[in-house]
Design a protein around this motif. Structure first.
Motif, PDB file in Angstrom:
ATOM      1  N   GLN A 137      20.293  18.813  -9.749  1.00 14.40           N
ATOM      2  CA  GLN A 137      21.065  17.570  -9.789  1.00 14.40           C
ATOM      3  C   GLN A 137      21.951  17.487 -11.025  1.00 14.40           C
ATOM      4  O   GLN A 137      22.808  16.604 -11.117  1.00 14.40           O
ATOM      5  CB  GLN A 137      20.138  16.354  -9.724  1.00 14.40           C
ATOM      6  CG  GLN A 137      19.437  15.977 -11.021  1.00 14.40           C
ATOM      7  CD  GLN A 137      18.173  16.782 -11.268  1.00 14.40           C
ATOM      8  OE1 GLN A 137      17.893  17.737 -10.559  1.00 14.40           O
ATOM      9  NE2 GLN A 137      17.397  16.370 -12.265  1.00 14.40           N
ATOM     10  N   MET A 138      21.772  18.426 -11.967  1.00 11.86           N
ATOM     11  CA  MET A 138      22.505  18.384 -13.236  1.00 11.86           C
ATOM     12  C   MET A 138      23.846  19.093 -13.102  1.00 11.86           C
ATOM     13  O   MET A 138      24.148  20.064 -13.801  1.00 11.86           O
ATOM     14  CB  MET A 138      21.654  19.008 -14.343  1.00 11.86           C
ATOM     15  CG  MET A 138      20.395  18.222 -14.621  1.00 11.86           C
ATOM     16  SD  MET A 138      19.350  19.016 -15.858  1.00 11.86           S
ATOM     17  CE  MET A 138      18.100  17.739 -16.089  1.00 11.86           C
ATOM     18  N   GLU A 139      24.664  18.592 -12.204  1.00 17.19           N
ATOM     19  CA  GLU A 139      25.955  19.217 -11.903  1.00 17.19           C
ATOM     20  C   GLU A 139      27.075  18.194 -12.020  1.00 17.19           C
ATOM     21  O   GLU A 139      26.916  17.038 -11.616  1.00 17.19           O
ATOM     22  CB  GLU A 139      25.944  19.764 -10.470  1.00 17.19           C
ATOM     23  CG  GLU A 139      24.764  20.640 -10.173  1.00 17.19           C
ATOM     24  CD  GLU A 139      25.153  22.061  -9.837  1.00 17.19           C
ATOM     25  OE1 GLU A 139      26.341  22.392  -9.982  1.00 17.19           O
ATOM     26  OE2 GLU A 139      24.266  22.805  -9.443  1.00 17.19           O
ATOM     27  N   THR A 140      28.204  18.622 -12.529  1.00 17.05           N
ATOM     28  CA  THR A 140      29.358  17.722 -12.525  1.00 17.05           C
ATOM     29  C   THR A 140      29.736  17.342 -11.096  1.00 17.05           C
ATOM     30  O   THR A 140      30.260  16.251 -10.862  1.00 17.05           O
ATOM     31  CB  THR A 140      30.566  18.358 -13.232  1.00 17.05           C
ATOM     32  OG1 THR A 140      30.892  19.611 -12.615  1.00 17.05           O
ATOM     33  CG2 THR A 140      30.278  18.588 -14.708  1.00 17.05           C
ATOM     34  N   VAL A 143      27.565  14.384 -10.479  1.00 19.13           N
ATOM     35  CA  VAL A 143      27.950  13.285 -11.375  1.00 19.13           C
ATOM     36  C   VAL A 143      29.132  12.521 -10.798  1.00 19.13           C
ATOM     37  O   VAL A 143      29.194  11.282 -10.866  1.00 19.13           O
ATOM     38  CB  VAL A 143      28.299  13.832 -12.781  1.00 19.13           C
ATOM     39  CG1 VAL A 143      28.985  12.756 -13.622  1.00 19.13           C
ATOM     40  CG2 VAL A 143      27.047  14.339 -13.486  1.00 19.13           C
ATOM     41  N   TYR A 144      30.068  13.248 -10.197  1.00 20.66           N
ATOM     42  CA  TYR A 144      31.301  12.633  -9.723  1.00 20.66           C
ATOM     43  C   TYR A 144      31.360  12.511  -8.196  1.00 20.66           C
ATOM     44  O   TYR A 144      32.438  12.475  -7.614  1.00 20.66           O
ATOM     45  CB  TYR A 144      32.497  13.389 -10.293  1.00 20.66           C
ATOM     46  CG  TYR A 144      32.492  13.335 -11.818  1.00 20.66           C
ATOM     47  CD1 TYR A 144      32.663  12.125 -12.485  1.00 20.66           C
ATOM     48  CD2 TYR A 144      32.247  14.477 -12.571  1.00 20.66           C
ATOM     49  CE1 TYR A 144      32.613  12.058 -13.875  1.00 20.66           C
ATOM     50  CE2 TYR A 144      32.203  14.421 -13.962  1.00 20.66           C
ATOM     51  CZ  TYR A 144      32.391  13.202 -14.609  1.00 20.66           C
ATOM     52  OH  TYR A 144      32.327  13.139 -15.983  1.00 20.66           O
ATOM     53  N   THR A 202      35.940  17.596  -9.348  1.00 18.35           N
ATOM     54  CA  THR A 202      34.625  17.501  -9.981  1.00 18.35           C
ATOM     55  C   THR A 202      34.193  18.730 -10.776  1.00 18.35           C
ATOM     56  O   THR A 202      33.250  18.640 -11.565  1.00 18.35           O
ATOM     57  CB  THR A 202      33.541  17.238  -8.918  1.00 18.35           C
ATOM     58  OG1 THR A 202      33.396  18.389  -8.063  1.00 18.35           O
ATOM     59  CG2 THR A 202      33.882  16.019  -8.069  1.00 18.35           C
ATOM     60  N   MET A 337      31.997  16.424 -19.434  1.00 16.28           N
ATOM     61  CA  MET A 337      30.549  16.568 -19.551  1.00 16.28           C
ATOM     62  C   MET A 337      29.971  15.634 -20.609  1.00 16.28           C
ATOM     63  O   MET A 337      28.764  15.647 -20.861  1.00 16.28           O
ATOM     64  CB  MET A 337      30.201  18.016 -19.887  1.00 16.28           C
ATOM     65  CG  MET A 337      30.624  18.996 -18.813  1.00 16.28           C
ATOM     66  SD  MET A 337      30.300  20.693 -19.275  1.00 16.28           S
ATOM     67  CE  MET A 337      28.518  20.670 -19.421  1.00 16.28           C
ATOM     68  N   THR A 339      30.971  12.150 -20.611  1.00 17.74           N
ATOM     69  CA  THR A 339      31.135  10.779 -20.153  1.00 17.74           C
ATOM     70  C   THR A 339      29.768  10.117 -20.032  1.00 17.74           C
ATOM     71  O   THR A 339      28.733  10.799 -19.951  1.00 17.74           O
ATOM     72  CB  THR A 339      31.824  10.737 -18.788  1.00 17.74           C
ATOM     73  OG1 THR A 339      30.969  11.350 -17.814  1.00 17.74           O
ATOM     74  CG2 THR A 339      33.168  11.460 -18.819  1.00 17.74           C
ATOM     75  N   GLU A 341      28.450   8.778 -17.450  1.00 17.77           N
ATOM     76  CA  GLU A 341      27.827   9.227 -16.196  1.00 17.77           C
ATOM     77  C   GLU A 341      27.228  10.623 -16.356  1.00 17.77           C
ATOM     78  O   GLU A 341      26.137  10.908 -15.848  1.00 17.77           O
ATOM     79  CB  GLU A 341      28.860   9.254 -15.060  1.00 17.77           C
ATOM     80  CG  GLU A 341      29.551   7.919 -14.804  1.00 17.77           C
ATOM     81  CD  GLU A 341      30.890   7.815 -15.525  1.00 17.77           C
ATOM     82  OE1 GLU A 341      31.821   7.255 -14.911  1.00 17.77           O
ATOM     83  OE2 GLU A 341      30.997   8.282 -16.664  1.00 17.77           O
ATOM     84  N   ALA A 342      27.946  11.502 -17.046  1.00 17.33           N
ATOM     85  CA  ALA A 342      27.448  12.861 -17.248  1.00 17.33           C
ATOM     86  C   ALA A 342      26.216  12.862 -18.149  1.00 17.33           C
ATOM     87  O   ALA A 342      25.212  13.531 -17.859  1.00 17.33           O
ATOM     88  CB  ALA A 342      28.550  13.736 -17.845  1.00 17.33           C
ATOM     89  N   THR A 345      23.024  12.071 -16.541  1.00 12.93           N
ATOM     90  CA  THR A 345      22.497  13.101 -15.638  1.00 12.93           C
ATOM     91  C   THR A 345      21.957  14.300 -16.389  1.00 12.93           C
ATOM     92  O   THR A 345      20.921  14.867 -16.007  1.00 12.93           O
ATOM     93  CB  THR A 345      23.608  13.564 -14.668  1.00 12.93           C
ATOM     94  OG1 THR A 345      24.080  12.434 -13.940  1.00 12.93           O
ATOM     95  CG2 THR A 345      23.090  14.614 -13.694  1.00 12.93           C
TER      96      THR A 345
END
Length: 364
Positions: A137-140, A143-144, A202, A337, A339, A341-342, A345
């Motif tokens: 789940q740790m992917e840009t 995230v977007y 993304t 990476m 932000t 939101e990032a 995550t």
């Protein structure tokens, strides 16, 4: 602009990807061998800039999943990730028009290359982490707004599984991790199927080209008798990873490493050459935080990279050992990476670290 990736690129590419992988992403040597075999059997690979993708093109990223420590004893054949991609294509009822890495790390920058060569697909010059992270789940991408599901898993004996958790990428990771453990601790995956437009929106762009540039800069500096760490800093200077900071120089004095729950977890300590200072690194597949004399100097998602002191050859977390002479550097990550939101995550809190993220260029 597209370019052709050949066997001659592999050594520099694998070295640079291992630097950007922050100690994780799998063994770069194994990845280089898999890619070399695929290119020798099927020919070179066309690498596409993200901007060259049609907006409605189907792109399916491919990767290896599991604890990197396991790969030393459980080498892949090279067929598994292609199996995962074909399985996901059947589930979707549509053929992929390209593959790409999910992360920029040792083996996971070259697994998609091998898939591209075997299946005759172009490879997108981008990825979803801009480094390596231990969880899916740790992917840009996620995230977007891109869903990791449906995803497919391929095993060494031809086993396949499709997981669909809708938009819940964290649950997808949890289920896939359990299957990977039961496949012996390592598996190969195809996930985050997306459009070309989503890639452009993304992904972290041009990280394969960057890895190649980084690996070449280190090699050429060594050949010229120059400082390879200084060459690395220069190579990064005009990129999205513009700041490099030397955090520590010394000798590894202790490594605690265990393989649990599908990850390689642990810590490493080093003592400065003059004996005055102490470094501690915590890792979960990848290096997460570097502390010097108890003070945080570099913290996830920024890159903590352990390099061999004389050559700047990157050292992965599974190959750290007592007595190695090392230079540890911190490298800044791209702005997308960092932000809110990032960071929610894959920032410090996502790993249970009790530290607030401070960019490496201002930390400590």
């Amino acid at each position: 602009m597209s370019w052709t990736l050949t066997e001659e690129h592999l050594e520099d590419l694998a070295r640079g990807a291992a630097v950007l992988g922050t100690g994780g992403g799998g063994d770069p040597y194994v990845g280089r061998l898999l890619a070399r075999q695929a290119i020798r059997e099927h020919g070179p690979v066309t690498v596409l800039d993200p901007g060259e993708l049609a907006g409605d093109a189907l792109v399916i990223p491919t990767a290896q999943m599991g604890a990197p420590t396991v790969v030393h004893e459980k080498l892949p054949s090279g067929e598994e990730p292609a199996l995962a991609l074909r399985t996901l294509e059947r589930h979707l009822g549509r053929r992929a028009e390209a593959t790409m890495p999910i992360e920029c790390g040792g083996i996971n920058s070259t697994i998609p290359l091998a898939v591209a060569a075997r299946l005759g697909l172009p490879l997108v010059d981008a990825d979803g982490m801009g480094r390596a992270f231990p969880e899916l789940q740790m992917e840009t991408f996620g995230v977007y707004g891109v869903s990791g599901s449906p995803m497919a898993i391929g095993g060494e004996r031809g086993e396949t599984t499709v997981i669909d958790t809708g938009t819940d990428n964290r649950r997808m990771e949890w289920l896939a991790r359990g299957i990977t453990i039961r496949l012996g601790g390592v598996a190969h995956i195809a996930e985050y199927p997306m459009s070309g437009a989503d890639v452009q929106r993304t992904a972290v762009p041009r990280t394969l080209s960057l890895a190649l540039t980084v690996g070449r800069a280190i090699r050429e500096a060594r050949e010229a008798g120059a400082d390879p760490v200084a060459a690395l800093a220069t190579a990064l200077g005009d990129t999205r990873y513009s700041h490099l900071r030397v955090l520590f120089r010394g000798k590894v004095s202790d490594v605690e490493r265990r393989t649990e729950a599908g990850f390689a977890r642990g810590r490493a300590e080093a003592v400065s050459f003059d004996g005055e200072h102490k470094l501690e690194i915590l890792f979960q597949n990848e290096n997460l935080v570097a502390m010097v004399d108890g003070e945080v100097r570099c913290l996830v998602p920024d890159l903590v990279c352990v390099l061999e002191a004389e050559t700047a050859e990157p050292i992965t977390t599974e190959t750290l050992r007592y007595g190695q002479r090392v230079t540890v550097v911190g490298i800044s990550t791209p702005s997308l990476m960092r932000t809110p939101e990032a960071l929610a995550t894959f920032g410090p809190a996502a790993f249970g670290l009790p530290h607030r993220f401070v960019p490496v260029e201002v930390a400590g």
